[in-house]
Scaffold this motif. Sequence first.
Motif, short mmCIF file in Angstrom:
data_model
loop_
_atom_site.label_atom_id
_atom_site.label_comp_id
_atom_site.label_asym_id
_atom_site.label_seq_id
_atom_site.Cartn_x
_atom_site.Cartn_y
_atom_site.Cartn_z
N HIS A 27 -6.06 2.89 -3.03
CA HIS A 27 -4.70 2.78 -3.20
C HIS A 27 -4.48 2.11 -4.65
O HIS A 27 -3.82 2.52 -5.84
N ASP A 32 0.86 -1.22 0.04
CA ASP A 32 -0.09 0.00 0.04
C ASP A 32 0.83 1.27 0.10
O ASP A 32 0.46 2.30 0.35
N LYS A 33 2.30 1.19 -0.64
CA LYS A 33 2.80 2.31 -0.67
C LYS A 33 3.35 2.51 -1.98
O LYS A 33 3.84 1.38 -2.68
#
Length: 435
Positions: free
Chosen positions: A136, A123-124
């Motif tokens: 995301h 999730d980055k």
Amino acid sequence: MATHYQVLIIGGGTAGIMTAGQLLNQKKSNSIAIIEPADTHYYQPAWTLVGAGTYDYDKTGRPMSSIIPKGAKWIKDKAKGFDADNNTVHTEKSGDITYDYLVVAPGLAYDFSLVSGLGEAMDKGVVCSNYTDPKHTWDVIKNFKGGTALFTQPATPIKCGGAPQKIMYLAESHWAKSNTKSKTDVIFATAGTVIFGTKEIAKTLMEVVDRKDINLRFNHKLVEVDGDNKIAWYELTKDIEAGGCVVMSGDDDNKHLDEKFQYNYKDVKVTVKDGRYGIHYDMLHTAPPSVAPKFVKESNLVNDAGWLDVDHHTMQHNKYSNIFGLGDVAALPTAKTGAAIRKQVPIVVDNLALLISQNKIGSMSYNGYSSCPLVTDYGKMVLAEFDYEGKFTPDPKLKQLLIKDSSKEHWRLWMLKKYMLPYLYWNKMMKGQNV
């Protein structure tokens, strides 16, 4: 003094709410409690569509207080252990709760430690998952400018094994419309040996893969994600057996689909090191490795693989006859989906009702039915329905939708996924109606 209920349910997800609702609707018990810590109940099947920018995330959640059936006591707390010999569940804040009958349905948990580096990368940046943050995912897909788009999954059982490929088909559609496709290689890497374990569905999906020019890589067991260098590391294996509906491997009839590691080869950057195979990616979508929740896994209620040890046909616990388990936590050799729960609940309810009234269980038997609504394009879907044997088992109700063959792509099935199933879920299933 411990609080006592006739039927105690752990979990306010699909399985727990449906079981409580049907017991109350059929007036089979008037002493029911549900242990559930969350404030919000999510309709997770829509998260695939959220990740593709075609469903509003806020519409997938409703307050738990509005979902708990009237007549059931909501214990807003976490279960932390069992003393099944004394019909007791330990909770974090509410002390011990005792029961006559226990339904264990807390779903599953994510264990990022099973794939080194994934927890840090998740999730980055360009690493995303519809399972954890579908908003995301949509950001990653719409901002992608080309390169290697890697879609993959761990070798553990996961919620709906079809989900990791659905989002890939939708992403490819989006990139085709936004002129990113010509600069992109789409890769699907799986520990399995076939795209799908049910022949009729596999045939259709291979046509989709051909149409979308997707590179399939089989026998790829995801073991590490290097987020800094954007490399997904795999162990290549020929005999891996993984759970979930995509990778029911071992059926000889499916071998003709692909006997090698690859289908529709794409020359993307790879690094081979220490017997591992690293695929360099410019965006990565995966499912998190999944396990039973810690308090279940560490109890004496699980099988060797760490899932709740229940009979495959009655959902009754194999050691404790007054305990039932269903949904994602249960050790059932079928896909972990809401569709499976829809067929499991009536059997659990029937068994509980007969145990309460006559001290015996019923004759209803769960055949392993599950289904993965496989979205293949915006406006197209295939409905993979199968049983324990992996046989294609279409629900006769689909005939009412004028769908002759649900193993083929159809716009009516897309309408079912986007509009009808959420409606049925909130207005029928969550209200304890057997649909």
